[in-house]
Design a protein around this motif. Structure first.
Motif, short mmCIF file in Angstrom:
data_model
loop_
_atom_site.label_atom_id
_atom_site.label_comp_id
_atom_site.label_asym_id
_atom_site.label_seq_id
_atom_site.Cartn_x
_atom_site.Cartn_y
_atom_site.Cartn_z
N ARG A 22 121.96 43.34 110.61
CA ARG A 22 121.70 42.93 109.49
C ARG A 22 122.49 43.59 108.27
O ARG A 22 123.09 42.76 107.41
CB ARG A 22 120.23 42.81 108.91
N GLY A 33 108.64 49.80 107.85
CA GLY A 33 109.93 50.50 107.72
C GLY A 33 111.05 49.46 107.56
O GLY A 33 110.67 48.41 107.53
N ILE A 34 112.17 50.10 107.07
CA ILE A 34 113.23 49.34 106.91
C ILE A 34 113.44 48.41 108.17
O ILE A 34 113.45 48.97 109.56
CB ILE A 34 114.53 50.13 106.66
N GLY A 35 113.69 47.29 108.41
CA GLY A 35 114.12 46.20 109.44
C GLY A 35 113.01 46.11 110.23
O GLY A 35 113.22 45.36 111.36
N SER A 36 111.82 46.22 109.78
CA SER A 36 110.60 46.06 110.69
C SER A 36 110.32 44.45 110.85
O SER A 36 109.71 44.06 111.62
CB SER A 36 109.17 46.95 110.21
N GLY A 37 110.62 43.84 109.52
CA GLY A 37 110.38 42.45 109.50
C GLY A 37 109.61 42.10 108.37
O GLY A 37 109.06 40.94 108.34
N LYS A 38 109.33 42.80 107.14
CA LYS A 38 108.73 42.53 106.14
C LYS A 38 109.14 41.18 105.52
O LYS A 38 108.34 40.27 105.18
CB LYS A 38 108.75 43.81 105.18
N SER A 39 110.48 41.07 105.09
CA SER A 39 110.94 39.89 104.53
C SER A 39 110.61 38.51 105.25
O SER A 39 110.03 37.68 104.85
CB SER A 39 112.41 39.96 104.14
N THR A 40 111.01 38.67 106.73
CA THR A 40 110.60 37.46 107.44
C THR A 40 109.32 37.21 107.67
O THR A 40 108.66 36.27 107.26
CB THR A 40 111.02 37.89 108.95
N ASN A 56 106.28 43.51 115.93
CA ASN A 56 107.43 42.63 115.77
C ASN A 56 108.39 42.87 116.61
O ASN A 56 109.46 42.96 116.40
CB ASN A 56 107.67 42.20 114.34
N ARG A 112 118.16 46.01 114.91
CA ARG A 112 118.32 44.83 113.91
C ARG A 112 118.67 45.38 112.42
O ARG A 112 119.34 44.51 111.83
CB ARG A 112 116.65 44.66 113.45
N LEU A 138 106.10 36.13 116.28
CA LEU A 138 105.85 36.54 115.00
C LEU A 138 104.84 35.53 114.01
O LEU A 138 104.00 35.80 113.36
CB LEU A 138 106.99 37.01 114.21
N THR A 183 109.21 40.96 119.64
CA THR A 183 109.26 39.83 120.40
C THR A 183 110.50 39.02 119.55
O THR A 183 111.40 39.51 119.43
CB THR A 183 108.38 39.22 120.86
N ASP A 184 109.87 37.87 119.55
CA ASP A 184 110.92 36.84 118.96
C ASP A 184 110.10 36.23 117.67
O ASP A 184 108.94 36.40 117.26
CB ASP A 184 111.32 35.46 119.81
N LEU A 185 110.84 35.28 117.03
CA LEU A 185 110.25 34.63 115.60
C LEU A 185 108.83 33.81 116.00
O LEU A 185 108.06 33.87 115.00
CB LEU A 185 111.31 33.99 115.14
P1 ADP Z 1 112.53 44.14 106.49
O1 ADP Z 1 112.30 43.09 105.33
O2 ADP Z 1 111.38 44.99 106.85
O3 ADP Z 1 113.77 45.22 106.12
P2 ADP Z 1 113.74 41.99 107.88
O4 ADP Z 1 112.51 40.81 107.70
O5 ADP Z 1 114.83 41.65 106.88
O6 ADP Z 1 113.37 43.43 107.60
O7 ADP Z 1 114.24 41.74 109.43
C1 ADP Z 1 115.19 42.68 109.70
C2 ADP Z 1 116.10 41.77 110.54
O8 ADP Z 1 115.51 41.46 111.83
C3 ADP Z 1 116.45 40.46 109.97
O9 ADP Z 1 118.03 40.27 110.24
C4 ADP Z 1 115.61 39.48 110.45
O10 ADP Z 1 116.15 38.26 110.47
C5 ADP Z 1 115.35 40.02 111.96
N1 ADP Z 1 114.05 39.98 112.52
C6 ADP Z 1 112.98 40.14 111.92
N2 ADP Z 1 111.89 39.75 112.93
C7 ADP Z 1 112.51 39.31 113.96
C8 ADP Z 1 111.99 38.73 115.18
N3 ADP Z 1 110.55 38.74 115.47
N4 ADP Z 1 113.03 38.20 116.11
C9 ADP Z 1 114.28 38.33 115.80
N5 ADP Z 1 114.61 38.85 114.75
C10 ADP Z 1 113.70 39.29 113.79
#
Ligand code: ADP
Length: 199
Positions: free
Chosen positions: A145, A11-18, A176, A141, A183, A178-180
């Motif tokens: 963002r 979903g949105i903000g789940s951390g796909k891009s990260t 996802n 998140r 991940l 917890t922390d980076l």
């Molecule tokens: P998506 O691409 O799914 O919309 P993002 O990768 O942009 O999600 O992540 C959403 C926000 O959460 C970003 O600001 C990102 O930096 C932050 N984020 C993602 N994963 C983590 C994590 N494990 N810990 C802290 N912040 C995170």
């Protein structure tokens, strides 16, 4: 030989891009359908001509570029227009994605497909990886963002499939929450698994 394809969704903000960035750092080729979608509507592209035919010249800004914010607002409020836009874009996005994947020389690739489950194309990929977060963290998140209101986030979440449906379609799930560093470790584990699945 065709490359092994892992579809990454969430979903949105789940951390796909990260997550995609971490895979890329590990040397895995990443194809992002959002980037393809933007390239497909650049001036001169056939998809842009079709969008203008469907939505009118008003959909362009003063520079002759697609006004993406305006288009988003239009389709948000109108299911028929949304379906029309998707009929123009989705087949092209998928075709381009597979075209790019076919040219890669790597054991496997990551295809970032935000609406993978919604658009039901599991057949075209070998494995589905879902990045999952509890909704409270997701909202937090996204807010941090994108500076969106609760109402705007609600509206976006309503257009995405329920978490349980997405999880049911997953071969692998990364939670996802917890922390980076966590991940990162989870992705390294998936990476090892995909290398062996692909070989
Ligand atoms: P998506 O691409 O799914 O919309 P993002 O990768 O942009 O999600 O992540 C959403 C926000 O959460 C970003 O600001 C990102 O930096 C932050 N984020 C993602 N994963 C983590 C994590 N494990 N810990 C802290 N912040 C995170």
């Amino acid at each position: 030989m065709t490359i092994y394809k892992v579809g990454l969704t969430g979903g949105i903000g789940s951390g796909k891009s990260t997550a995609a960035r971490i895979f890329a750092e590990l040397g895995v080729p990443v194809i992002d359908t959002d980037i393809i979608a933007r390239e497909l509507v650049e001036p001169g592209q056939p998809a842009l001509a079709e969008i203008i035919a469907a939505f009118g010249e008003e959909i362009l800004n003063a520079q002759g570029m697609l006004d993406r914010a305006r288009l988003r607002r239009l389709v948000f409020a109108n299911e028929a227009l949304k379906a029309r836009l998707e009929a123009i874009l989705h087949p092209r996005i998928l075709q381009e994605m597979h075209h790019r994947a076919a040219r890669l020389a790597a054991p496997y690739c990551i295809l970032v497909i935000p609406l993978l489950v919604e658009t039901a194309q599991e057949g075209a990929i070998d494995r589905t990886l879902v990045i999952d977060v509890p909704e409270t963290i997701q909202r937090h998140r996204v807010k941090a963002r994108d500076q969106l209101s609760d109402e705007e986030i609600d509206a976006i979440l309503r257009t995405q499939c329920p978490r349980a449906v997405r999880l049911a379609a997953a071969d692998d799930v990364i939670v996802n929450d917890t922390d980076l560093a966590t991940l990162h470790r989870q992705i390294e584990r998936c990476h090892q698994k995909y290398l062996s699945l692909a070989s």
